[in-house]
Design an enzyme around this catalytic site. Structure first.
Site, PDB file in Angstrom:
ATOM      1  N   LYS A 168     -22.714 -20.526 -24.724  1.00 27.36           N
ATOM      2  CA  LYS A 168     -23.493 -19.421 -25.264  1.00 27.36           C
ATOM      3  C   LYS A 168     -24.962 -19.568 -24.840  1.00 27.36           C
ATOM      4  O   LYS A 168     -25.516 -20.673 -24.841  1.00 27.36           O
ATOM      5  CB  LYS A 168     -23.404 -19.402 -26.785  1.00 27.36           C
ATOM      6  CG  LYS A 168     -21.981 -19.299 -27.315  1.00 27.36           C
ATOM      7  CD  LYS A 168     -21.344 -17.966 -26.986  1.00 27.36           C
ATOM      8  CE  LYS A 168     -19.954 -17.849 -27.597  1.00 27.36           C
ATOM      9  NZ  LYS A 168     -19.349 -16.520 -27.387  1.00 27.36           N
ATOM     10  N   ASP A 197     -22.430 -16.737 -21.949  1.00 26.84           N
ATOM     11  CA  ASP A 197     -22.135 -15.581 -22.800  1.00 26.84           C
ATOM     12  C   ASP A 197     -23.345 -15.282 -23.674  1.00 26.84           C
ATOM     13  O   ASP A 197     -23.767 -16.118 -24.474  1.00 26.84           O
ATOM     14  CB  ASP A 197     -20.916 -15.906 -23.663  1.00 26.84           C
ATOM     15  CG  ASP A 197     -20.444 -14.734 -24.511  1.00 26.84           C
ATOM     16  OD1 ASP A 197     -21.080 -13.668 -24.461  1.00 26.84           O
ATOM     17  OD2 ASP A 197     -19.434 -14.896 -25.220  1.00 26.84           O
ATOM     18  N   GLU A 223     -21.640 -13.006 -19.406  1.00 25.60           N
ATOM     19  CA  GLU A 223     -20.815 -12.190 -20.296  1.00 25.60           C
ATOM     20  C   GLU A 223     -21.673 -11.427 -21.307  1.00 25.60           C
ATOM     21  O   GLU A 223     -22.599 -11.989 -21.904  1.00 25.60           O
ATOM     22  CB  GLU A 223     -19.832 -13.109 -21.019  1.00 25.60           C
ATOM     23  CG  GLU A 223     -18.874 -12.417 -21.952  1.00 25.60           C
ATOM     24  CD  GLU A 223     -17.838 -13.393 -22.493  1.00 25.60           C
ATOM     25  OE1 GLU A 223     -17.368 -13.190 -23.631  1.00 25.60           O
ATOM     26  OE2 GLU A 223     -17.502 -14.369 -21.775  1.00 25.60           O
ATOM     27  N   GLU A 249     -14.921  -7.574 -24.550  1.00 25.49           N
ATOM     28  CA  GLU A 249     -14.456  -7.973 -25.877  1.00 25.49           C
ATOM     29  C   GLU A 249     -14.880  -7.000 -26.958  1.00 25.49           C
ATOM     30  O   GLU A 249     -14.256  -6.952 -28.022  1.00 25.49           O
ATOM     31  CB  GLU A 249     -14.949  -9.376 -26.227  1.00 25.49           C
ATOM     32  CG  GLU A 249     -16.416  -9.480 -26.580  1.00 25.49           C
ATOM     33  CD  GLU A 249     -16.800 -10.880 -27.025  1.00 25.49           C
ATOM     34  OE1 GLU A 249     -16.977 -11.074 -28.233  1.00 25.49           O
ATOM     35  OE2 GLU A 249     -16.918 -11.761 -26.165  1.00 25.49           O
ATOM     36  N   ASP A 272      -9.316  -7.293 -24.709  1.00 24.39           N
ATOM     37  CA  ASP A 272      -8.773  -8.069 -25.821  1.00 24.39           C
ATOM     38  C   ASP A 272      -7.682  -7.243 -26.492  1.00 24.39           C
ATOM     39  O   ASP A 272      -7.941  -6.174 -27.049  1.00 24.39           O
ATOM     40  CB  ASP A 272      -9.915  -8.373 -26.803  1.00 24.39           C
ATOM     41  CG  ASP A 272      -9.501  -9.232 -27.983  1.00 24.39           C
ATOM     42  OD1 ASP A 272      -8.334  -9.162 -28.396  1.00 24.39           O
ATOM     43  OD2 ASP A 272     -10.367  -9.949 -28.517  1.00 24.39           O
ATOM     44  N   HIS A 299     -10.643 -11.881 -23.743  1.00 24.65           N
ATOM     45  CA  HIS A 299     -11.394 -12.561 -24.791  1.00 24.65           C
ATOM     46  C   HIS A 299     -10.465 -13.073 -25.888  1.00 24.65           C
ATOM     47  O   HIS A 299      -9.600 -12.349 -26.374  1.00 24.65           O
ATOM     48  CB  HIS A 299     -12.400 -11.555 -25.382  1.00 24.65           C
ATOM     49  CG  HIS A 299     -12.996 -11.962 -26.686  1.00 24.65           C
ATOM     50  ND1 HIS A 299     -12.610 -11.431 -27.893  1.00 24.65           N
ATOM     51  CD2 HIS A 299     -13.968 -12.859 -26.969  1.00 24.65           C
ATOM     52  CE1 HIS A 299     -13.321 -11.960 -28.862  1.00 24.65           C
ATOM     53  NE2 HIS A 299     -14.139 -12.842 -28.341  1.00 24.65           N
TER      54      HIS A 299
END
Length: 372
Positions: A168, A197, A223, A249, A272, A299
């Site tokens: 992240k 992400d 992401e 996602e 997803d 995801h």
């Protein structure tokens, strides 16, 4: 074929296995609606979806009041027709997260039933492209984790056979994000994939600067750099960023994905099944992506997505975040970093029915000719 005769709706609440934080939120709870469908021949299918802490009770009411009653008496094999009818029946609340999550629980149950009646695992019935797919891990890459712990986790993941790690980003400065990612790259070397992400945490100017700051690390993808509905911003960033841009996602309709693909706003599609409405629309998005030369790396929901990634030719990755261990028997089998497509008939999840019943915090049942 056989008609749908009995439906059972339940919800269990699963706590995260580790602390999970990103640029905009903490993942504090997985509310998990479950739908069990029994047909007139006695065959049973079970499906599910999820929230990350809010909305589960609303999903359950959508299921019990508006969706499940319309299933009774339908031919269970007519999955496409049922999905279309249910989406139209709820058209006043689509496209939206709660409706798509509710539809997903129904649709995955119908696919589970279909696969069991056919005696085939999902990955074969839905396409049968390959028997295994590479995994990357997100579980050691949360935003609160110190740099050295990120490095240690990435090294351990590589040694365990995982092909990549996702981290992240969204620290106060680009320099801090870059230092964390640079330390991981130095530790794992050039052959291991690193994904990052942002969880929709940036404005357009910040996203451009972060992409530039991370350009030297040969990232697998960046992401959700922007708000999920900012298609123009993602298209602009995709044109200038050195790394692929991944989106999906937080999209809840095949039409959302169609817009992204048409604009060239994403090159990794993270559809997803638990959020787009189930396996039926998931496959439509995956095949659309293939037609445009795009990879699919869904995801979350590794226990379901392993089968779907193996079903399609352009399935690229399975995201390792275990979350169903407490309500399943044998979990997803991973060998040398490769998720093995389950061979048992159905969607590939070994549900622990007794534990689900014990943990259920909401329950509805209905039978053909009786109602809720």
């Amino acid at each position: 074929m056989a008609r749908i005769a009995h439906i059972k709706l339940q919800m269990v609440d699963l706590a995260p296995k580790v602390k999970r934080t990103d640029a905009i939120q903490s993942f504090v709870s997985q509310e998990t609606p479950l739908v069990t469908i029994t047909d007139t021949d006695g065959a049973v299918g079970m499906g599910y979806s999820y929230t990350i802490g809010t909305g589960g009770s609303s999903v359950m009411r959508l299921l019990s009041d508006h969706l499940a009653p319309r299933l009774l008496g339908r031919e269970a094999e007519e999955v496409e027709a049922i999905w279309t009818d249910l989406e139209f029946h709820t058209h006043a609340t689509t496209v939206g997260a709660l409706t798509s999550i509710a539809l997903a629980a129904v649709d995955t149950a119908l696919w589970d039933l279909r696969c069991k009646r056919a005696g085939l695992p999902l990955w074969r019935l839905a396409g049968g492209a390959k028997a295994q797919a590479p995994c990357y891990t997100t579980e050691g890459g949360w935003l609160h984790i110190p740099t050295q712990a990120l490095v240690d986790d990435a090294i351990a993941a590589k040694e365990a056979g995982f092909k990549g790690s996702k981290v992240k980003i969204g620290k106060p400065s680009a320099a801090e994000d870059a230092a964390r990612i640079g330390a991981i790259r130095d530790a794992v070397g050039p052959s291991q994939e690193i994904m990052v992400d942002a969880n929709q945490g940036f404005l357009r100017d910040t996203a451009r600067r972060r992409a530039n700051a991370l350009a030297d690390f040969d990232l697998g993808w960046l992401e959700e750099p922007l708000a999920a509905d900012d298609i123009e911003g993602h298209a602009e960033l995709a044109r200038i960023a050195s790394m692929p841009v991944a989106v999906g996602e937080s999209l809840y309709s095949i039409r959302h994905f169609a817009d992204y693909v048409a604009r060239g706003a994403a090159s990794v599609i993270q559809v997803d099944a638990g959020r787009i409405g189930g396996i039926t629309p998931w496959l439509k998005v995956a095949h659309m992506a293939e037609c445009h030369g795009l990879a699919v790396a869904p995801h979350f929901l590794m226990e379901l997505h392993a089968s779907l990634v193996c079903a399609i030719r352009n399935g690229m990755w399975v995201e390792y975040i275990p979350q169903l261990d407490e309500i399943t028997g044998q979990g997803l089998v991973i060998e040398n970093g490769m998720a093995q497509a389950p061979e048992a008939p159905g969607i590939g999840i070994d549900w622990d029915i007794a534990e689900i019943d014990r943990r259920s915090v909401a329950e509805f049942t209905m039978n053909l000719g009786e109602g809720v």
